[in-house]
Enzyme design. Structure first.
Site, short mmCIF file in Angstrom:
data_model
loop_
_atom_site.label_atom_id
_atom_site.label_comp_id
_atom_site.label_asym_id
_atom_site.label_seq_id
_atom_site.Cartn_x
_atom_site.Cartn_y
_atom_site.Cartn_z
N HIS A 1 -7.30 -8.66 -1.66
CA HIS A 1 -8.32 -8.44 -1.94
C HIS A 1 -8.92 -7.06 -2.23
CE1 HIS A 1 -5.83 -7.86 2.13
NE2 HIS A 1 -7.21 -6.70 2.03
N TYR B 1 0.08 -10.06 1.19
CA TYR B 1 1.37 -9.39 1.41
C TYR B 1 1.18 -9.78 2.85
CZ TYR B 1 -2.80 -6.51 3.31
OH TYR B 1 -4.23 -5.88 3.67
N HIS C 1 -10.29 -3.97 -0.80
CA HIS C 1 -11.60 -2.77 0.29
C HIS C 1 -12.42 -1.36 -0.43
CE1 HIS C 1 -8.95 -3.79 3.59
NE2 HIS C 1 -7.98 -3.75 3.03
N TYR D 1 0.74 -1.14 0.15
CA TYR D 1 -0.09 0.17 -0.17
C TYR D 1 1.07 1.23 0.22
CZ TYR D 1 -4.47 -2.75 1.33
OH TYR D 1 -5.62 -3.70 1.38
N ARG E 1 -2.31 -11.87 3.37
CA ARG E 1 -3.83 -11.70 3.34
C ARG E 1 -3.35 -12.21 1.95
NH1 ARG E 1 -7.23 -7.67 4.82
NH2 ARG E 1 -8.34 -10.23 4.57
FE FE2 Z 1 -5.52 -5.11 2.82
#
Ligand code: FE2
Length: 216
Positions: A157, A143, A159, A104, A154
């Protein structure tokens, strides 16, 4: 009466909506009385800070850039529905996600995977008269939850934050057939609601995901 599962109800509603059909046999009317709301999930620690200046529905190409974001370009689209299966127009949908490397663009993300200067990472969308939304992005990478612990990873995905006339839903969309899905703590906590958070593959690079808003 034969039990009608949630996936079947959604499919029937989508088909009926597409056909403009409103006449249904009595048992189906009873089964369609109410869709289950898409389950809420944590927003996680990486909601954009700050929100980028560019917020359009193509996350792969920044204005003035000469190259697209790296990774597999995909399209995600779907409808925002209420529990009666009616479209919810004019709603605001924010989406944000990791880049193709699983990173991110956020000051708290300490993952050592590379940033992608060509990736927007976020979009603010408005549902149309039929409750539809669509955006073009890259498939997010997996990640580590904690870079010091490689065990917790994770799955890919996206959000979602949905706001519609006082109704608010924060959730996450997952991809079908991802081996990391089942081992994920957040996905796993959904229990019987897992299936409602997995998008449908509409081809090699397109996914469909309908969102059902609860009341209030
Ligand atoms: Fe996330």
């Amino acid at each position: 009466m034969k039990r009608v599962d949630e996936a079947s109800r959604r499919r029937i509603l989508q088909r009926a909506a597409a056909m403009g059909a409103v006449v249904l046999a009595a048992p189906w009317r009873a089964a369609l009385a109410s869709l289950s709301p898409t389950p809420a999930q944590t927003s996680g620690p990486f909601y954009p800070d700050p929100v980028p200046l560019e917020t359009d529905g193509d996350l792969t190409m920044l204005k003035g850039a000469t190259a697209r974001a790296s990774g597999q370009v995909i399209q995600v689209s779907g409808r925002l529905l209420d529990r009666d299966g009616k479209p919810v127009p004019g709603a605001t949908i924010e989406v944000w996600q990791a880049n193709a490397h699983g990173r991110y663009a956020h000051p708290r993300d300490v993952n050592t995977a590379p940033l992608d200067p060509n990736f927007q990472g976020y979009a603010r969308l408005t549902t149309d008269a039929e409750g539809r939304y669509t955006f073009t992005t890259i498939k997010p990478g997996a990640y580590p939850i904690n870079p010091a612990n490689p065990d917790g990873v994770r799955p890919p995905h996206i959000h979602f934050d949905v706001e519609a006339k006082g109704r608010h839903l924060v959730t996450q969309m997952y991809f079908p057939g991802e081996p990391l899905n089942e081992g994920d703590v957040i996905f796993g906590a959904l229990g019987r609601q897992k299936q409602a958070t997995i998008a449908q593959a509409l081809g090699e690079s397109a996914y469909g995901w309908d969102i059902v808003l609860g009341k209030g």
